[in-house]
Design an enzyme around this catalytic site. Sequence first.
Site, PDB file in Angstrom:
ATOM      1  CG  HIS A 223      -1.756   1.055   1.295  1.00  0.00           C
ATOM      2  ND1 HIS A 223      -3.073   1.324   1.028  1.00  0.00           N
ATOM      3  CD2 HIS A 223      -1.334   2.501   1.858  1.00  0.00           C
ATOM      4  CE1 HIS A 223      -3.542   2.496   1.251  1.00  0.00           C
ATOM      5  NE2 HIS A 223      -2.337   3.033   1.792  1.00  0.00           N
ATOM      6  CD  GLU A 224       1.530   3.544   3.726  1.00  0.00           C
ATOM      7  OE1 GLU A 224       1.921   4.702   3.038  1.00  0.00           O
ATOM      8  OE2 GLU A 224       0.632   3.510   4.506  1.00  0.00           O
ATOM      9  CG  HIS A 227       0.251   6.163  -0.647  1.00  0.00           C
ATOM     10  ND1 HIS A 227      -0.778   6.564  -1.442  1.00  0.00           N
ATOM     11  CD2 HIS A 227      -0.127   5.675   0.442  1.00  0.00           C
ATOM     12  CE1 HIS A 227      -1.768   6.319  -0.772  1.00  0.00           C
ATOM     13  NE2 HIS A 227      -1.100   5.825   0.223  1.00  0.00           N
TER      14      HIS A 227
HETATM   15 ZN   LIG Z   1      -2.581   5.479   1.999  1.00  0.00          ZN
END
Ligand SMILES: [Zn+2]
Length: 309
Positions: A223-224, A227
């Site tokens: 998830h990170e 980003h």
């Molecule tokens: Zn996030």
Amino acid sequence: MSPRRYATVGLLALGAGLLPVTAPAVAAATAAVCEVAAPGALEVRAKPGAAAAEPAVTSDAKDLLAGAPAASPSAPGSIVVETWVHVIRTGDGRANGQLTPADVQAQVAALNAAFAGTGDGVRTGTSTPFRFRLAGTTDTVNPAWYAMLPGSRAEREAKSALRRGGKSTLNLYLTGLGGDLLGYAYFPTTGRGKDVVDGVVVLNESIPGGAVSDYAEGDTAPHEVGHWLGLYHTFQNGCSTANDRVADTPAEAVPTTGCPVGKDTCTKDTGLDPVENFMDYSYDRCMYTFTPGQSARMDAVWQRYRAGA
Ligand SMILES: [Zn+2]
Ligand SMILES: [Ca+2]
Ligand SMILES: [Ca+2]
């Protein structure tokens, strides 16, 4: 780790433009995610009720790929990202954040599975161009750095000491965090101002087999890293047409909690809410894929901001 660590709710003072989300997080977050984040902005993944912060809001013109020429797609698995894993702990033993080489390998393996389209093992996800090669690990005992909340002096000190490589090197910090955060990351920038903090911070007990129930398949790292490679949340901009700037992720009004497969918060938008997507807030057990559109966006962001840098 004490379960109370994850029940604490507090506010992070992150400066103007960063909106703290207080419990109930889902309702509060709705208003906080209605714009596109600026390059270099902070992104977090948080448990429900957490003291999370959403990124500073700007105009659509600040989208990370605005004005960028179309990128040639890279083949699946063709981009190898040199990856440094930094373990920060308060002392010896797992309760103090100590991780074994096998723990680190398991997190890197989960990251690779996520980007190869084999997240959760039995499911079929999207094969992205990205692979992550463990270039090395560091192991640091430093109680002052252990929480390293975003924007803190501890964060800057830890990263100043530990960060390796440039924008093309992934620095993954595994540490205790706090404030119910699972992890946080920064979008890429073209300038140098954010270079020290560039990287991904992940709660150590969210690694595969960790102690954080519902969030311990190692899915916070992908998830990170999503980003870090320019992806917004699938609930970015709510039910708007532009949404997260990715065409094949159905729009979603609010972050997902749990695994409510079949939920549809944007009924005028084709498709059910993408609860299976790494860029939602679902539990790890139902989170297992990026979309082809997200893969293409990460590829383009990589080429624009990180390749060779
Ligand atoms: Zn996030
Ligand atoms: Ca829909
Ligand atoms: Ca999963």
